[in-house]
Scaffold this active site. Structure first.
Site, PDB file in Angstrom:
ATOM      1  N   TYR A  55      35.949  83.389  62.197  1.00  0.00           N
ATOM      2  CA  TYR A  55      36.896  84.374  61.664  1.00  0.00           C
ATOM      3  C   TYR A  55      37.034  84.161  60.162  1.00  0.00           C
ATOM      4  O   TYR A  55      37.480  83.108  59.711  1.00  0.00           O
ATOM      5  CB  TYR A  55      38.273  84.263  62.311  1.00  0.00           C
ATOM      6  CG  TYR A  55      38.336  84.559  63.793  1.00  0.00           C
ATOM      7  CD1 TYR A  55      37.307  85.205  64.460  1.00  0.00           C
ATOM      8  CD2 TYR A  55      39.442  84.197  64.527  1.00  0.00           C
ATOM      9  CE1 TYR A  55      37.388  85.474  65.810  1.00  0.00           C
ATOM     10  CE2 TYR A  55      39.537  84.465  65.882  1.00  0.00           C
ATOM     11  CZ  TYR A  55      38.501  85.098  66.521  1.00  0.00           C
ATOM     12  OH  TYR A  55      38.592  85.365  67.869  1.00  0.00           O
ATOM     13  N   SER A  56      36.658  85.152  59.391  1.00  0.00           N
ATOM     14  CA  SER A  56      36.710  85.085  57.926  1.00  0.00           C
ATOM     15  C   SER A  56      36.017  83.837  57.387  1.00  0.00           C
ATOM     16  O   SER A  56      36.465  83.227  56.424  1.00  0.00           O
ATOM     17  CB  SER A  56      38.150  85.152  57.422  1.00  0.00           C
ATOM     18  OG  SER A  56      38.723  86.375  57.751  1.00  0.00           O
TER      19      SER A  56
END
Length: 73
Positions: A55-56
């Site tokens: 995630y990111s």
């Protein structure tokens, strides 16, 4: 045994909105907003938080851990 809340807080949106690829479109929650979200979630009894190192590009986990530290958890 281990007891977790039925409701899970997802952290896929925690990160840098200016990042490359799909995360630039999805991740818009900065540290200040994440702190508020985590604080409200914990107050509501949520203790099940979903995150992943993709995630990111890991920013989600860094923001989550900083929120927990900021909140004294």
């Amino acid at each position: 045994g281990l007891f977790v809340s039925e409701i899970c807080l997802g952290t896929m949106t925690f990160g840098d909105e200016d990042g490359p690829g799909q995360w630039g479109s999805i991740a818009k929650v900065d540290q200040k907003a994440a702190d508020a979200i985590i604080e409200r979630s914990l107050a509501a009894g949520v203790n099940f938080i979903d995150t992943a190192n993709v995630y990111s590009f890991g920013a989600s986990e860094r923001i989550l851990s900083q929120s927990l530290k900021n909140l004294g958890v």
